[in-house]
Scaffold this active site. Structure first.
Site, short mmCIF file in Angstrom:
data_model
loop_
_atom_site.label_atom_id
_atom_site.label_comp_id
_atom_site.label_asym_id
_atom_site.label_seq_id
_atom_site.Cartn_x
_atom_site.Cartn_y
_atom_site.Cartn_z
N LEU A 30 15.18 6.99 2.60
CA LEU A 30 14.96 6.70 1.18
C LEU A 30 15.44 5.30 0.81
O LEU A 30 16.46 4.83 1.29
CB LEU A 30 15.67 7.75 0.32
CG LEU A 30 15.23 9.20 0.57
CD1 LEU A 30 16.01 10.16 -0.31
CD2 LEU A 30 13.73 9.37 0.34
N GLY A 65 11.68 10.77 3.71
CA GLY A 65 13.05 10.35 3.96
C GLY A 65 13.17 8.86 4.22
O GLY A 65 12.25 8.10 3.89
N HIS A 113 11.77 5.02 -3.59
CA HIS A 113 11.94 6.47 -3.77
C HIS A 113 12.84 6.75 -4.98
O HIS A 113 12.58 7.69 -5.75
CB HIS A 113 12.57 7.09 -2.52
CG HIS A 113 11.74 6.95 -1.27
ND1 HIS A 113 12.13 6.20 -0.20
CD2 HIS A 113 10.54 7.49 -0.92
CE1 HIS A 113 11.22 6.28 0.76
NE2 HIS A 113 10.24 7.05 0.35
N SER A 152 9.39 -0.25 1.94
CA SER A 152 8.81 0.78 2.78
C SER A 152 9.86 1.21 3.79
O SER A 152 10.65 0.38 4.25
CB SER A 152 7.58 0.22 3.52
OG SER A 152 7.27 1.04 4.65
N SER A 153 9.86 2.49 4.13
CA SER A 153 10.78 2.96 5.16
C SER A 153 10.54 2.21 6.46
O SER A 153 11.45 2.02 7.26
CB SER A 153 10.60 4.46 5.38
OG SER A 153 10.80 5.15 4.16
N GLN A 198 -3.74 7.53 -1.12
CA GLN A 198 -3.10 8.85 -1.12
C GLN A 198 -3.01 9.38 -2.55
O GLN A 198 -3.35 10.54 -2.82
CB GLN A 198 -1.70 8.71 -0.52
CG GLN A 198 -0.79 9.90 -0.73
CD GLN A 198 0.53 9.72 0.01
OE1 GLN A 198 0.57 9.77 1.23
NE2 GLN A 198 1.61 9.52 -0.73
P1 AMP Z 1 7.08 8.05 2.00
O1 AMP Z 1 8.50 8.52 2.17
O2 AMP Z 1 6.84 6.68 2.56
O3 AMP Z 1 6.07 9.07 2.41
O4 AMP Z 1 6.89 7.86 0.45
C1 AMP Z 1 7.20 8.88 -0.46
C2 AMP Z 1 6.70 8.48 -1.82
O5 AMP Z 1 7.33 7.24 -2.21
C3 AMP Z 1 5.19 8.23 -1.86
O6 AMP Z 1 4.68 8.74 -3.08
C4 AMP Z 1 5.11 6.73 -1.80
O7 AMP Z 1 3.94 6.21 -2.41
C5 AMP Z 1 6.34 6.33 -2.59
N1 AMP Z 1 6.75 4.97 -2.26
C6 AMP Z 1 6.90 4.44 -1.01
N2 AMP Z 1 7.24 3.13 -1.11
C7 AMP Z 1 7.30 2.83 -2.42
C8 AMP Z 1 7.59 1.64 -3.17
N3 AMP Z 1 7.88 0.49 -2.58
N4 AMP Z 1 7.55 1.71 -4.52
C9 AMP Z 1 7.24 2.87 -5.15
N5 AMP Z 1 6.97 4.02 -4.50
C10 AMP Z 1 6.99 4.01 -3.16
#
Ligand code: AMP
Length: 292
Positions: A33, A31, A37, A185-186, A153
């Site tokens: 987002l 989340g 995302h 990043s969140s 990951q």
């Molecule tokens: P998270 O909500 O941070 O767990 O991320 C969910 C998914 O979004 C994971 O597969 C992350 O690698 C991807 N993600 C997070 N930040 C980015 C970004 N800046 N660019 C592309 N994908 C991302």
């Protein structure tokens, strides 16, 4: 088409079965987002007829001193994002619904789960793989999309799928960045203006390493040794260690993209230049794929 919100596992299975024929893509998230995302959801649509997004802050993947309690939760806004991106099902269970009170069995990320990022976050990747496998079993997607932003990951999920014969195709998505280079990043919402200035050193360091490897501009030398690439990146990080607030480095590594072992001088092909650091109260990670 309408978006169905499933807040427990039984509702999810029902919503999944109601999707009808066609390929299903899953995008797991925690989340809060953002554009990163969204890019995953768009890529998912290219690979499938229906997109399912999970929004679950997974307690299993947080250490006792980490930010589980204060992780940003913006569910209403997240639903609007999913609606805009044509997502069909959002799965947002509670932790109590997701994990049985007497649960015993979990996925082990093995030795690769204990290095680099895993060395700083013991148990993190076991928690990630356990929830991802559960999501795969519940949603039964044909394909699942993960960001290269979390490179280790992504590598471990590919490893799990290969090792456990999980019938899901894994798609990696490029990292989305702000115009100034900061990877979305969140956790960026935690950053003050001063934090953010320091945080920019992460992507700057990666670009310096990439340039030394001859990947951008003209300054680099193709055939640079890993130590030279790391030195170029480290110089930027050392400068930022003197900023206010300082950048506190956890690790900088040039790693094999499949195993996350450090690459040696003889390595040819892709290598991941990965960094993690604390800025103020926030821990950030970033990486770039280099070709050596
Ligand atoms: P998270 O909500 O941070 O767990 O991320 C969910 C998914 O979004 C994971 O597969 C992350 O690698 C991807 N993600 C997070 N930040 C980015 C970004 N800046 N660019 C592309 N994908 C991302």
């Amino acid at each position: 088409m309408d978006l169905t919100v499933a807040t427990d596992r039984a509702a999810l299975v029902k919503a999944r079965d109601a999707l009808g024929p066609g390929r299903i893509a899953l995008v797991p998230t925690m989340g809060a987002l953002h554009e990163g995302h969204r890019s995953l959801m768009r890529l998912a649509r290219e690979h499938a007829d229906h997109v399912v997004v999970s929004v679950f802050v997974n307690p299993l993947q947080f250490g006792p001193d980490e930010d589980f309690g204060r992780y940003p939760r913006t569910f209403d806004a997240d639903l609007r994002v999913c609606e805009e991106e044509g997502v069909r099902v959002v799965f947002a269970p509670s932790a109590e619904d997701m994990y049985l009170p007497d649960r015993q069995v979990a996925v082990s990320a093995g030795a690769m789960g204990g290095v680099v990022e895993g060395a700083f976050r013991p148990g993190h990747f076991d928690g990630v793989l356990t929830v991802v496998l559960k999501l795969f079993n519940l949603v039964q997607p044909h394909v699942a999309v993960f960001g290269q932003k979390d490179a280790q990951q992504l590598a471990l999920i590919r490893r799990m799928v290969a090792d456990l014969d999980v019938p899901v195709s894994i798609v990696g998505a490029p990292t989305v960045r702000e115009p100034d280079g900061l990877a979305l990043s969140s956790r960026n919402r935690y950053l003050s203006e001063a934090d953010r200035r320091t945080a920019l050193a992460l992507s700057r360091a990666l670009r310096a390493g990439a340039a030394r490897a001859g990947m951008t501009g003209t300054a680099g030398t193709a055939g640079a040794r890993p130590a030279e690439i790391l030195d170029a990146a480290r110089a930027v990080l050392e400068e930022a260690a003197r900023f206010d607030p300082p950048l506190l480095l956890d690790y900088l590594i040039l790693a094999d993209p499949a195993t996350f072992a450090p690459v040696g001088d003889g390595h040819r092909g892709e290598a991941i230049l990965a960094v993690a650091a604390k800025v103020g109260a926030t821990r950030l990670i970033d990486n770039m794929v280099l070709t050596l």
